[in-house]
Structures are given as structure tokens and as C-alpha cells.
Design an enzyme around this catalytic site. Structure first.
Site, PDB file in Angstrom:
ATOM      1  N   TYR A   1     -17.290  15.419 -14.615  1.00 57.67           N
ATOM      2  CA  TYR A   1     -17.573  13.988 -14.594  1.00 57.67           C
ATOM      3  C   TYR A   1     -18.581  13.725 -13.460  1.00 57.67           C
ATOM      4  O   TYR A   1     -18.447  14.280 -12.367  1.00 57.67           O
ATOM      5  CB  TYR A   1     -16.264  13.228 -14.353  1.00 57.67           C
ATOM      6  CG  TYR A   1     -16.419  11.751 -14.279  1.00 57.67           C
ATOM      7  CD1 TYR A   1     -16.651  11.001 -15.420  1.00 57.67           C
ATOM      8  CD2 TYR A   1     -16.332  11.087 -13.064  1.00 57.67           C
ATOM      9  CE1 TYR A   1     -16.802   9.626 -15.352  1.00 57.67           C
ATOM     10  CE2 TYR A   1     -16.475   9.714 -12.991  1.00 57.67           C
ATOM     11  CZ  TYR A   1     -16.715   8.985 -14.140  1.00 57.67           C
ATOM     12  OH  TYR A   1     -16.866   7.631 -14.065  1.00 57.67           O
TER      13      TYR A   1
ATOM     14  N   ASP B   1      -8.578  17.614 -14.462  1.00 57.71           N
ATOM     15  CA  ASP B   1      -8.765  16.230 -14.859  1.00 57.71           C
ATOM     16  C   ASP B   1      -8.482  16.168 -16.363  1.00 57.71           C
ATOM     17  O   ASP B   1      -9.231  16.722 -17.162  1.00 57.71           O
ATOM     18  CB  ASP B   1     -10.210  15.829 -14.527  1.00 57.71           C
ATOM     19  CG  ASP B   1     -10.539  14.394 -14.885  1.00 57.71           C
ATOM     20  OD1 ASP B   1      -9.895  13.841 -15.801  1.00 57.71           O
ATOM     21  OD2 ASP B   1     -11.463  13.839 -14.276  1.00 57.71           O
TER      22      ASP B   1
ATOM     23  N   ARG C   1       0.823  -1.212   0.000  1.00 55.70           N
ATOM     24  CA  ARG C   1       0.000   0.000   0.000  1.00 55.70           C
ATOM     25  C   ARG C   1       0.857   1.263   0.000  1.00 55.70           C
ATOM     26  O   ARG C   1       0.406   2.342  -0.367  1.00 55.70           O
ATOM     27  CB  ARG C   1      -0.988  -0.006   1.183  1.00 55.70           C
ATOM     28  CG  ARG C   1      -1.945   1.179   1.197  1.00 55.70           C
ATOM     29  CD  ARG C   1      -3.229   0.935   1.996  1.00 55.70           C
ATOM     30  NE  ARG C   1      -3.015   0.140   3.181  1.00 55.70           N
ATOM     31  CZ  ARG C   1      -2.438   0.585   4.307  1.00 55.70           C
ATOM     32  NH1 ARG C   1      -2.044   1.822   4.401  1.00 55.70           N
ATOM     33  NH2 ARG C   1      -2.297  -0.237   5.328  1.00 55.70           N
TER      34      ARG C   1
ATOM     35  N   LYS D   1      -9.205   4.915 -18.940  1.00 59.35           N
ATOM     36  CA  LYS D   1      -9.620   5.362 -20.272  1.00 59.35           C
ATOM     37  C   LYS D   1      -8.454   5.243 -21.261  1.00 59.35           C
ATOM     38  O   LYS D   1      -7.946   4.183 -21.463  1.00 59.35           O
ATOM     39  CB  LYS D   1     -10.185   6.783 -20.165  1.00 59.35           C
ATOM     40  CG  LYS D   1     -11.122   6.993 -18.960  1.00 59.35           C
ATOM     41  CD  LYS D   1     -12.413   6.212 -19.058  1.00 59.35           C
ATOM     42  CE  LYS D   1     -13.237   6.177 -17.769  1.00 59.35           C
ATOM     43  NZ  LYS D   1     -13.579   7.466 -17.197  1.00 59.35           N
TER      44      LYS D   1
HETATM   45  C1  LIG Z   1     -13.953   7.912 -15.939  1.00 59.72           C
HETATM   46  C2  LIG Z   1     -13.613   9.257 -15.468  1.00 59.72           C
HETATM   47  C3  LIG Z   1     -13.313   9.503 -14.127  1.00 59.72           C
HETATM   48  C4  LIG Z   1     -13.368   8.436 -13.067  1.00 59.72           C
HETATM   49  O1  LIG Z   1     -12.444   7.423 -13.285  1.00 59.72           O
HETATM   50  P1  LIG Z   1     -12.637   5.913 -12.781  1.00 59.72           P
HETATM   51  O2  LIG Z   1     -11.392   5.249 -13.256  1.00 59.72           O
HETATM   52  O3  LIG Z   1     -13.882   5.387 -13.396  1.00 59.72           O
HETATM   53  O4  LIG Z   1     -12.753   5.976 -11.289  1.00 59.72           O
HETATM   54  C5  LIG Z   1     -12.978  10.793 -13.766  1.00 59.72           C
HETATM   55  N1  LIG Z   1     -12.958  11.789 -14.677  1.00 59.72           N
HETATM   56  C6  LIG Z   1     -13.253  11.595 -15.962  1.00 59.72           C
HETATM   57  C7  LIG Z   1     -13.220  12.735 -16.911  1.00 59.72           C
HETATM   58  C8  LIG Z   1     -13.582  10.323 -16.415  1.00 59.72           C
HETATM   59  O5  LIG Z   1     -13.888  10.134 -17.704  1.00 59.72           O
END
Ligand SMILES: *Cc1c(COP(=O)(O)O)cnc(C)c1O
Length: 401
Positions: free
Chosen positions: A111, A183, A58, A208
Site C-alpha cells: 500500500y 495487512d 484515549r 474498507k
Molecule cells: C487503505 C489501506 C491502508 C490504509 O488505511 P487508512 O484507513 O486509509 O489509513 C493500508 N493498507 C491497505 C492495503 C489499504 O488498502
């Protein structure tokens, strides 16, 4: 590795840790929960930070560490921290910089889960949030209060693809001694590097584009050595949303093709956007690569291309949008994005259902807005699928009237 290399080279080589034992080309997976010490003294020195080395999974793992170093190189930051999900990264990064009584200025469109965290969860801990239009410089400035600590946003914004000028936000943050956090999931480091504009912390859902193959849930935050150390020693360590070594290995593998994948995602998306833009059943196409889009002037300046994601509004009702999606034969009805497969979703009934209808309207999310993550399939096949589904919807409408 020299950081001046082209991004196409860096996605493959930068941050790579040489395997001194066997010379393995592919990164070894250190599937271990803990690390043994030679003796008590060594254990003690590791805990005191007097000796480099791993202690417990961790707190760090060699496979995960390599991914962190690769991401720092790609995002032009000093360091990075890996998480078990994108939301793990979002929550740990924000909470490491906030405490009770603090205030955040955040984008009104985010998001869905980030919005839920900020709008519903943080206020329960005495952290205040003001939601503003992040393209409106004066709105951001007038939302700042004496207790504001953080500016939090996305660009392009999920799901309406509005592009935010990062230089403008970074300047406001610097003038007011705030921490700017973006983000960067939609663009990936191949298309945009927020650190170049002075953004402090850069978050990715590695689920993603970074991984790109739809088989991992993970997140990463990139930033200064000091910021990353703070996150690792507090909210990552103690809240525990760590990435597994196996997932780190899959993402390292995915990163090696990130540049070539993103290039194809972008060229496919531009052609799909041009097709939809002239289609009579489509009201509006939000894609930053179209000259008519609000974000187009920032292409070449802030982002290298329009990306692989678009949102478009169907001419019709909520039910028409649903019918269109149900008529698709190849594009998969699914949330997530950045995978080889074209994925399509309906924010009003899926990702942005945590919003109240008025909140959706304020964030520019209409009832017929559909989000498409254009995949790596052959372009004519993607367009053909969208075209036949629009045709089916049109034929049904004719029968009804
Ligand atoms: C998918 C996504 C998240 C969250 O990510 P996870 O891996 O599903 O927890 C946050 N911000 C954006 C823009 C996303 O597309």
C-alpha cells in the site's frame, strides 16, 4: 460466544457485549472523553490495573472495546486494538515492535503510504528496511540479518494482486524468531484468517470492507494478548491514533453484513474479471479468482475466494488509461475500496505516486495499470459501464490513426 460458529454467524454475534442496563440490541455509543471514579482510591486502582474499568477515552472506550473483541473473534486471535486509521494501525504496530538499529524485511509492493513510511520515514529513525519479492522464499531468507525483527507484507498485494503464501512466510519468521505482520485489508476475515497459518499480527484498514459504506476512516490490529497489550500501552496510548466511539459503532454495524457483502463482491468481481480477460483492449487481468492468476492455487487453501479487487492493464499508453477512466459513467474515480460503489483508480497517478518510476516498475505497477474495487451494483450494469468506456477509448484511437 462459541468460536466454532460459522463466520456468517460470527460477524453478527461474536464479541457482542450484552447491554445489562436496558437490553439494547444495537451497541450503545459511549460518546465520552473521560470516565468518573467513585473516589480517589478507585481511580488509583484503575491506573494500577488492579481494577477493570475505563479511565480516559484515549486509553479505552466501551464501544471501541466491543469492536476490538468482535475483530479478535473474527480473526481468531486473543485480542485486538482499534485505531483512528489503517495507517495509524500500521505505524503503531510496527513501531511497538521496533527500535533504532533494527531491520525489517518488507514486500517490495505495498500500500502506497505503508511503502512511504517504511522507505522514507523509518530510515530517518535508524530503522533499516530491505524490500523483497515476498513470493520468493530464498529472497526473503537471504534478506534476513542479525538485526532483523519484523517481516511485513500484504496478501493479495496492493495493487497488483500477487498472492503471498502465508504459511511459507510464517515458517521463515518462526525459524528466525521474527514477528510476522500482514495487512489483511483486501481479504477481510471472511476470506482469510492469517492467524491460522501462524502470522503474528494482522492489520486491517477498517475503512474498507469491515465498515464497507465509505463513511469512516479507521484501522484494527489483531494478535496475541501480549502483543496487543504492548501496542496499547506504548504506541497507541502515546502516539494517540485512537478510534472514535462513533466510528467504532459504524464499523460494528458494517460488520454485521460483512459476510453477505463480501460474497456479492466476490461473485461480481469474478464475472467482471472474466469479461475483461477476453476483451481485446485489456492486456492483462490480475485477479486471484482467475485460473490463470499466480495466486489461484492458494484459493481454498489460504483464501476462501478471489476477493472483490482486481487490477488490469489497458492495451495502450498512460493517456489511454486516463481516457478510459474518464469515460466511465457509473464506476467512481476514487481511491479506497470495499464500498458498495464500484471504485476505480490509477495507481501510477494516484495511490502509488509516492513511488519513483523505477520503484513502480520493480513492484510490477505499469503506467496503464488500473485498480478496480468491484461494488455491489447489479453485475450487468457494472460490465456495461466498463464496456462502454472501453468502446469510447477504442473509437477515439481509431479517429487518431
Ligand atoms: C487503505 C489501506 C491502508 C490504509 O488505511 P487508512 O484507513 O486509509 O489509513 C493500508 N493498507 C491497505 C492495503 C489499504 O488498502
Amino acid at each position: 460466544m462459541n468460536n466454532s460458529k460459522h463466520i456468517d454467524t460470527k460477524t453478527i454475534h461474536a464479541g457482542k457485549v450484552k447491554d445489562k442496563q436496558f437490553g439494547a440490541l444495537s451497541t450503545p455509543i459511549y460518546q465520552t472523553s473521560t470516565f468518573t471514579f467513585e473516589n480517589v482510591q478507585q481511580g488509583s486502582q484503575r491506573f494500577m490495573g488492579e481494577e477493570e474499568g475505563f479511565i480516559y477515552g484515549r486509553l479505552g472506550n466501551p464501544t471501541v472495546r466491543e469492536l476490538e473483541q468482535r475483530m479478535a473473534a473474527l480473526e481468531l486471535t486473543e485480542d485486538a486494538a482499534a485505531f483512528g486509521s489503517g495507517m495509524g494501525a500500521v505505524s503503531a504496530t510496527l513501531l511497538a515492535n521496533l527500535q533504532q538499529g533494527d531491520h525489517i524485511v518488507a514486500s517490495s509492493a505495498l500500500y502506497g503510504c505503508s511503502f512511504a513510511l517504511l522507505n522514507h520515514k523509518f530510515p530517518q529513525f535508524g530503522i533499516e528496511v530491505s524490500f523483497v519479492d515476498m513470493t520468493d522464499e530464498s529472497a526473503i531468507k537471504s534478506a534476513i540479518k542479525p538485526n532483523t525483527k519484523v517481516i511485513y507484507f500484504e496478501t493479495p498485494i496492493n495493487p497488483n494482486l500477487v498472492v503471498v503464501d502465508m504459511q511459507m512466510v510464517a515458517n521463515i519468521a518462526k525459524q528466525n524468531q521474527l514477528i510476522s505482520i500482514v495487512d489483511n485489508t483486501f481479504m477481510s476475515p471472511v476470506l482469510q484468517n492469517p492467524a491460522e497459518f501462524g502470522i503474528d499480527l494482522i492489520i486491517h484498514s477498517a475503512t474498507k470492507y469491515l465498515n464497507g459504506h465509505g463513511d469512516v476512516i479507521a484501522g484494527v490490529t489483531c494478535g496475541s494478548k501480549e502483543q496487543i497489550e504492548n501496542i496499547k500501552l506504548t504506541t497507541l496510548k502515546d502516539m494517540g491514533a485512537v478510534m472514535s466511539p462513533n466510528d467504532a459503532w459504524l464499523i460494528i454495524r458494517g460488520l454485521k453484513t460483512l459476510s453477505v457483502r463480501v460474497e456479492r463482491h466476490c461473485s461480481n468481481a469474478l464475472k467482471v474479471a472474466e469479461f475483461l480477460n477476453t476483451h481485446p483492449r485489456i492486456k492483462q487481468v490480475n485477479y486471484p479468482g482467475l485460473p490463470s492468476h499466480q495466486g489461484y492455487p492458494l484459493i481454498g487453501k489460504q483464501m476462501r475466494a478471489g476477493g472483490g479487487i482486481m487490477a488490469f492493464e489497458i492495451e495502450g499508453t498512460f493517456d489511454d488509461a486516463v481516457e478510459f477512466m474518464n469515460s466511465l459513467e457509473m464506476c467512481a474515480i476514487a481511491v479506497s475500496l470495499g464500498d458498495a460503489e464500484s471504485l476505480i483508480q490509477h495507481p501510477a497517478s494516484m495511490t502509488h505516486s509516492p513511488y519513483e518510476p523505477e520503484e513502480r516498475a520493480a513492484a510490477g505497477i505499469s503506467e496503464t495499470l488500473v485498480r478496480l474495487s468491484v461494488g455491489l451494483e447489479y453485475i450487468d450494469d457494472i460490465i456495461q459501464d466498463l464496456s462502454q468506456a472501453l468502446e469510447k477509448m477504442e473509437n477515439r484511437l481509431k479517429q487518431v490513426s
